[in-house]
Design a protein around this motif. Structure first.
Motif, mmCIF file in Angstrom:
data_model
loop_
_atom_site.group_PDB
_atom_site.id
_atom_site.type_symbol
_atom_site.label_atom_id
_atom_site.label_comp_id
_atom_site.label_asym_id
_atom_site.label_seq_id
_atom_site.Cartn_x
_atom_site.Cartn_y
_atom_site.Cartn_z
ATOM 1 N N SER A 150 7.934 44.873 10.030
ATOM 2 C CA SER A 150 8.961 45.747 9.451
ATOM 3 C C SER A 150 8.681 47.197 9.809
ATOM 4 C CB SER A 150 8.980 45.589 7.928
ATOM 5 O OG SER A 150 7.763 46.086 7.367
ATOM 6 N N GLY A 151 9.615 48.076 9.449
ATOM 7 C CA GLY A 151 9.367 49.493 9.660
ATOM 8 C C GLY A 151 8.117 49.960 8.940
ATOM 9 N N ALA A 156 2.175 51.031 8.970
ATOM 10 C CA ALA A 156 0.926 50.781 8.249
ATOM 11 C C ALA A 156 -0.172 50.298 9.192
ATOM 12 C CB ALA A 156 1.159 49.766 7.134
ATOM 13 N N ILE A 157 0.180 49.423 10.128
ATOM 14 C CA ILE A 157 -0.808 48.942 11.101
ATOM 15 C C ILE A 157 -1.431 50.121 11.838
ATOM 16 C CG2 ILE A 157 -1.134 47.667 13.261
ATOM 17 C CD1 ILE A 157 1.214 45.833 12.324
ATOM 18 N N PRO A 294 6.512 55.927 16.503
ATOM 19 C CA PRO A 294 7.550 55.198 15.779
ATOM 20 C C PRO A 294 7.977 53.958 16.559
ATOM 21 C CG PRO A 294 8.427 57.218 16.745
ATOM 22 C CD PRO A 294 6.959 57.231 17.001
ATOM 23 N N VAL A 295 8.297 52.899 15.837
ATOM 24 C CA VAL A 295 8.767 51.665 16.461
ATOM 25 C C VAL A 295 10.231 51.487 16.101
ATOM 26 C CG1 VAL A 295 8.474 49.163 16.604
ATOM 27 C CG2 VAL A 295 6.466 50.643 16.336
ATOM 28 N N LEU A 296 11.076 51.479 17.116
ATOM 29 C CA LEU A 296 12.527 51.457 16.925
ATOM 30 C C LEU A 296 13.073 50.120 17.418
ATOM 31 C CD1 LEU A 296 14.976 53.191 16.087
ATOM 32 C CD2 LEU A 296 15.091 53.996 18.447
ATOM 33 N N ASP A 297 13.788 49.415 16.536
ATOM 34 C CA ASP A 297 14.388 48.138 16.924
ATOM 35 C C ASP A 297 15.699 48.364 17.659
ATOM 36 O OD1 ASP A 297 14.366 45.011 16.342
ATOM 37 O OD2 ASP A 297 16.417 45.723 16.038
ATOM 38 N N ARG A 298 16.584 49.195 17.066
ATOM 39 C CA ARG A 298 17.880 49.474 17.683
ATOM 40 C C ARG A 298 18.540 50.661 16.989
ATOM 41 N NH1 ARG A 298 20.649 43.894 16.385
ATOM 42 N NH2 ARG A 298 18.440 43.305 16.394
ATOM 43 N N GLU A 314 19.169 39.689 7.967
ATOM 44 C CA GLU A 314 18.751 38.545 8.782
ATOM 45 C C GLU A 314 17.278 38.587 9.135
ATOM 46 O OE1 GLU A 314 21.453 38.926 12.020
ATOM 47 O OE2 GLU A 314 23.203 38.292 10.840
ATOM 48 N N SER A 315 16.651 39.753 8.995
ATOM 49 C CA SER A 315 15.196 39.935 9.190
ATOM 50 C C SER A 315 14.711 39.543 10.581
ATOM 51 C CB SER A 315 14.418 39.148 8.128
ATOM 52 O OG SER A 315 14.643 39.688 6.842
ATOM 53 N N GLY A 316 15.564 39.744 11.579
ATOM 54 C CA GLY A 316 15.124 39.466 12.937
ATOM 55 C C GLY A 316 14.613 40.691 13.668
ATOM 56 N N HIS A 317 14.657 41.849 13.013
ATOM 57 C CA HIS A 317 14.292 43.095 13.675
ATOM 58 C C HIS A 317 12.784 43.335 13.640
ATOM 59 C CE1 HIS A 317 14.514 43.928 9.423
ATOM 60 N NE2 HIS A 317 13.874 45.073 9.596
ATOM 61 N N VAL A 318 12.330 44.218 14.515
ATOM 62 C CA VAL A 318 10.949 44.696 14.517
ATOM 63 C C VAL A 318 10.999 46.215 14.513
ATOM 64 C CG1 VAL A 318 8.778 44.832 15.783
ATOM 65 C CG2 VAL A 318 10.062 42.675 15.735
ATOM 66 N N GLY A 319 10.460 46.842 13.480
ATOM 67 C CA GLY A 319 10.514 48.288 13.370
ATOM 68 C C GLY A 319 11.799 48.741 12.710
ATOM 69 N N LYS A 320 12.232 49.948 13.043
ATOM 70 C CA LYS A 320 13.319 50.594 12.337
ATOM 71 C C LYS A 320 14.682 50.370 13.003
ATOM 72 C CE LYS A 320 13.138 53.124 9.401
ATOM 73 N NZ LYS A 320 13.150 53.087 7.919
ATOM 74 N N VAL A 321 15.701 50.311 12.152
ATOM 75 C CA VAL A 321 17.101 50.339 12.581
ATOM 76 C C VAL A 321 17.647 51.718 12.217
ATOM 77 C CG1 VAL A 321 19.400 49.338 12.263
ATOM 78 C CG2 VAL A 321 17.375 47.851 12.287
ATOM 79 N N ILE A 322 18.301 52.369 13.176
ATOM 80 C CA ILE A 322 18.759 53.750 13.001
ATOM 81 C C ILE A 322 20.275 53.822 13.196
ATOM 82 C CG2 ILE A 322 18.577 56.121 13.864
ATOM 83 C CD1 ILE A 322 16.009 55.176 12.609
#
Length: 325
Positions: A150-151, A156-157, A294-298, A314-322
Motif C-alpha cells: 500500500s501507499g 514504511a518499508i 515515492p511509489v506511484l501506482d497511477r 479492488e486492492s490491486g494497486h501498489v503505492g499511491k493513486v493520484i
C-alpha cells in the motif's frame, strides 16, 4: 472553483464534480492552487458516510495535495505566492483550490515532480508519527508492516530500512511481495497462503516483531499480540478488519508490550504542525537525496475520482493513486 462533492453517501458514483464557493485563507492559512491530490482509504469511508470531516474543515474529500501557493493569509511567514508545496489536509484536496494551515505545508522534495508529491504528506506523516514518534522503532529492530504494498506500506518499508531496521511485510500476492522486496523488505509473507505469526517467528528465531504497523484492526488484534516480541509495540492505524476485538491482557503483560491507536485527521492543527515539522526534519532529507522515493501506482484526472476509488476498493494497486486537477 470546482471540487468533487458528495451530495449523498454511497458508492463511487456518489462523487460528483461540481461548482462550489472558493475557499478564503484565514489567519495563519495559505491558499493553494491544487495540481494533484492523493487518494486514501479514509476518502472511501467519507464517501460512504462513515468518516465525516472535522467540524469547520472542508466538506470535500482529499487528505493531501500538491500545488502552488496562490495567496497567503495574515500571520503567515516562510511561504510566498508561487511556492511549490505539498500539504497535509483535514479535507478538500479533490478540488481546484484549498486553504491550508501554514504549519501543514511542506516544500516539494528535490527530484520529485509536483503531481507525485501529492502522494507524500499523508503517508510520510502517518508512518513517521506512528512508527518513530509513538512506537520508537530503533536500528536493529524488526518492523512488521501489514499491507506492505500500500501507499503506507511502501513508505514504511523504506523509512525503516533507512534507519537500519529489519522489515517484514504481509501482502496478498507474489507480485506485491516482489515489489516490497525491491523496496528493501527482508521477510515476505503472503497472508492468503501463510500464517504471518508462524512465518515471522521462524524468520526471527522465535523473537517476533518489535513494532507492528497495522491497518486491519480487530481482525488481526489477537494474532498481532502473538506476533509481538517482548517489549513490542503495536500501532493500529486502520480498521479494515473491524472495530471490536478481544485483547488478551495476560499475553500483553507477559510481553510487557503496548498497543496504541492513532489517526491524523482529527488532531488539532498544532499537533499536525509538530508532526509535519518532524517529517520535514527527518524524512525530507531522505527524499531529497533519493534514499527514499515515492511509489506511484497511477494517476487519473480528478473527474475520474470514482474510478480511483474503485482501484483502491479492488486492492490491486501498489503505492499511491493520484488525482490530477
Amino acid at each position: 472553483m470546482h471540487a468533487i462533492t458528495i451530495p449523498e453517501p454511497g458508492g463511487p458514483e456518489a462523487l460528483v464534480w461540481a461548482e462550489v464557493p472558493d475557499p478564503e485563507p484565514g489567519e495563519g492559512e495559505v491558499l493553494v492552487d491544487v495540481a494533484a491530490a492523493g487518494v486514501n482509504r479514509a476518502d472511501l469511508l467519507q464517501r460512504q458516510g462513515r468518516y465525516d470531516p472535522p467540524p469547520g474543515t472542508s466538506p470535500y474529500p482529499g487528505l493531501e495535495c500538491a500545488g502552488r501557493v496562490a495567496a497567503v493569509g495574515s500571520g503567515v511567514s516562510g511561504w510566498a505566492v508561487g511556492d511549490e508545496v505539498c500539504a497535509l489536509l483535514a479535507g478538500g484536496g479533490y478540488a481546484e483550490k484549498v486553504a491550508v494551515p501554514s504549519g501543514q505545508l511542506l516544500p516539494v522534495p528535490k527530484g520529485v515532480d509536483l503531481v507525485t508529491a501529492a502522494g507524500l504528506p499523508e503517508v510520510t506523516c502517518t508512518v513517521w508519527s506512528n512508527v518513530f514518534m509513538v512506537a520508537h522503532l530503533r536500528p536493529g529492530e524488526t518492523l512488521l508492516v501489514h499491507g506492505g504494498s500500500s501507499g503506507i506500506g511502501t513508505m514504511a518499508i523504506q523509512l525503516a530500512k533507512a534507519v537500519g531496521a529489519r522489515v517484514a511485510v504481509t501482502a496478498g500476492s507474489s507480485q506485491k511481495l516482489a515489489r516490497c522486496a525491491e523496496l528493501g523488505a527482508d521477510i515476505l509473507i503472503d497472508y492468503r497462503e501463510q500464517d504471518f505469526v508462524e512465518e515471522l517467528r521462524t524468520a526471527t528465531d522465535g523473537r517476533g516483531a518489535d513494532v507492528i504497523l497495522d491497518i486491519i484492526g480487530a481482525g488481526y488484534l489477537r494474532d498481532n499480540v502473538r506476533a509481538l516480541a517482548v517489549n513490542g509495540r503495536l500501532a493500529v492505524i486502520g480498521l479494515q478488519g473491524g472495530t471490536k476485538g478481544e485483547l488478551n491482557l495476560a499475553a500483553l503483560l507477559a510481553k510487557r508490550a503496548a498497543v496504541t491507536a492513532t489517526s491524523l485527521r482529527g488532531r488539532p492543527a498544532s499537533e499536525k504542525a509538530a508532526i509535519v515539522a518532524a517529517v520535514r526534519e527527518h524524512v525530507w532529507p531522505l527524499l531529497d537525496d533519493g534514499r527514499v522515493r515515492p511509489v506511484l501506482d497511477r494517476t487519473l484526472p480528478v473527474r475520474d475520482a470514482p474510478q480511483a476509488h474503485r482501484v483502491l476498493e479492488e486492492s490491486g494497486h501498489v503505492g499511491k493513486v493520484i488525482l490530477t486537477v
